[in-house]
Design a protein around this motif. Structure first.
Motif, PDB file in Angstrom:
ATOM      1  N   SER A  83      18.425  -1.722  30.040  1.00 13.96           N
ATOM      2  CA  SER A  83      17.301  -2.613  30.324  1.00 13.96           C
ATOM      3  C   SER A  83      16.368  -1.998  31.358  1.00 13.96           C
ATOM      4  O   SER A  83      15.136  -2.049  31.231  1.00 13.96           O
ATOM      5  N   TYR A  84      16.949  -1.385  32.418  1.00 11.74           N
ATOM      6  CA  TYR A  84      16.131  -0.771  33.471  1.00 11.74           C
ATOM      7  C   TYR A  84      15.340   0.417  32.930  1.00 11.74           C
ATOM      8  O   TYR A  84      14.175   0.613  33.275  1.00 11.74           O
ATOM      9  N   SER A  85      15.990   1.215  32.064  1.00 14.31           N
ATOM     10  CA  SER A  85      15.292   2.362  31.481  1.00 14.31           C
ATOM     11  C   SER A  85      14.113   1.892  30.632  1.00 14.31           C
ATOM     12  O   SER A  85      13.026   2.471  30.672  1.00 14.31           O
ATOM     13  N   GLY A  86      14.325   0.839  29.873  1.00 15.65           N
ATOM     14  CA  GLY A  86      13.228   0.316  29.065  1.00 15.65           C
ATOM     15  C   GLY A  86      12.095  -0.219  29.918  1.00 15.65           C
ATOM     16  O   GLY A  86      10.919   0.035  29.651  1.00 15.65           O
ATOM     17  N   TRP A  87      12.444  -0.916  31.016  1.00 15.73           N
ATOM     18  CA  TRP A  87      11.406  -1.450  31.907  1.00 15.73           C
ATOM     19  C   TRP A  87      10.655  -0.317  32.597  1.00 15.73           C
ATOM     20  O   TRP A  87       9.428  -0.356  32.736  1.00 15.73           O
ATOM     21  N   GLN A  88      11.388   0.710  33.028  1.00 17.31           N
ATOM     22  CA  GLN A  88      10.744   1.834  33.699  1.00 17.31           C
ATOM     23  C   GLN A  88       9.825   2.584  32.741  1.00 17.31           C
ATOM     24  O   GLN A  88       8.734   3.023  33.117  1.00 17.31           O
ATOM     25  N   GLY A  89      10.251   2.743  31.495  1.00  9.66           N
ATOM     26  CA  GLY A  89       9.386   3.404  30.517  1.00  9.66           C
ATOM     27  C   GLY A  89       8.106   2.624  30.264  1.00  9.66           C
ATOM     28  O   GLY A  89       7.017   3.205  30.176  1.00  9.66           O
ATOM     29  N   ARG A  90       8.217   1.304  30.167  1.00 11.48           N
ATOM     30  CA  ARG A  90       7.018   0.482  29.973  1.00 11.48           C
ATOM     31  C   ARG A  90       6.095   0.549  31.184  1.00 11.48           C
ATOM     32  O   ARG A  90       4.866   0.609  31.038  1.00 11.48           O
ATOM     33  N   ASN A  99       2.250   1.909  31.298  1.00 13.82           N
ATOM     34  CA  ASN A  99       1.137   1.126  31.868  1.00 13.82           C
ATOM     35  C   ASN A  99       0.394   1.916  32.938  1.00 13.82           C
ATOM     36  O   ASN A  99      -0.841   1.867  33.016  1.00 13.82           O
ATOM     37  N   ALA A 100       1.154   2.651  33.760  1.00 10.68           N
ATOM     38  CA  ALA A 100       0.512   3.446  34.812  1.00 10.68           C
ATOM     39  C   ALA A 100      -0.353   4.551  34.207  1.00 10.68           C
ATOM     40  O   ALA A 100      -1.461   4.829  34.684  1.00 10.68           O
ATOM     41  N   ARG A 101       0.144   5.192  33.155  1.00 13.45           N
ATOM     42  CA  ARG A 101      -0.645   6.232  32.504  1.00 13.45           C
ATOM     43  C   ARG A 101      -1.908   5.660  31.870  1.00 13.45           C
ATOM     44  O   ARG A 101      -2.984   6.274  31.940  1.00 13.45           O
ATOM     45  N   GLN A 102      -1.778   4.507  31.256  1.00 13.76           N
ATOM     46  CA  GLN A 102      -2.955   3.879  30.675  1.00 13.76           C
ATOM     47  C   GLN A 102      -3.975   3.509  31.746  1.00 13.76           C
ATOM     48  O   GLN A 102      -5.190   3.695  31.565  1.00 13.76           O
TER      49      GLN A 102
END
Length: 219
Positions: free
Chosen positions: A48-55, A59-62
């Motif tokens: 769950s944490y890996s998925g949240w960190q990836g999202r 968002n930061a890149r966008q």
């Protein structure tokens, strides 16, 4: 006909009870099940944490790409910056004067003049003067350091007073006062030409006349 019980069977004996695992094996299985449950919970949390960190990273890149695009748009809308020619000329003039004054200070402080050694603190502290808008063009130190004359330029007459106060508060200029102060408008630009001297004007003119007469007698 009568019935007679010839044999009795006790079904409550250990022989008829279902088989049971030993306590040690039961505890081992219980601990293994608990560890498996814990590992499953940890795996779910990490996933769950890996998925949240990836999202969050996406968002930061966008957001970075969006801001970069806005910055490029603003740069394209603004006209290119150009340096003012007048300011460039003033900068070059000030740099030339600074280089000339530094050469004079290095020449005097390196002991290349026989009588300049005793004046080294005065010259060094004169070079430490740093008041914006005041530029020293030339200076004279004679009469064994008793007479000091300064010539230069200032962009605001009000800056000359703090320049003099800062100078006379230095150790090499203690108990000295500039008795002659003159300001003249410099032709060609907005700077004012100043002249400072520790001798009064009458005394200075008298001494200059004596020096001229002495030179004439020698000739």
């Amino acid at each position: 006909m009568s019935w007679q019980i010839k044999q009795r069977v006790n079904f409550y004996t250990d022989e008829f009870k279902p088989p049971q695992l030993p306590d040690e094996i039961a505890r081992l299985l219980l601990i293994s099940a608990a560890l498996m449950s814990l590992m499953l919970v940890v795996f779910v949390c990490v996933w769950s944490y890996s998925g949240w960190q990836g999202r969050a990273l996406d968002n930061a890149r966008q957001q970075q790409a969006f801001l970069q695009q806005q910055l490029e748009t603003i740069k394209a809308e603004r006209p290119p910056l150009t340096a003012d020619s007048g300011l460039e000329q003033q900068k070059q003039l000030q740099e030339q004067r600074l280089m000339a004054n530094q050469k004079i200070l290095r020449y005097l402080t390196q002991g290349q003049l026989e009588q300049s050694h005793s004046f080294t603190p005065m010259v060094e502290q004169l070079g430490e003067q740093d008041i914006k808008g005041v530029w020293l063009q030339s200076f004279v130190i004679d009469e064994q350091g008793q007479r000091i004359g300064l010539n230069g330029y200032v962009d605001d007459p009000a800056k000359l007073s703090p320049y003099i106060s800062s100078l006379v508060n230095r150790s090499a200029y203690k108990n000295r006062a500039f008795r002659f102060i003159d300001l003249q408008k410099n032709e060609g630009n907005s700077w004012l030409k100043f002249e400072l001297d520790t001798r009064a004007r009458d005394e200075q003119e008298k001494n200059d006349l004596i020096e001229q007469l002495a030179v004439g007698e020698q000739q």
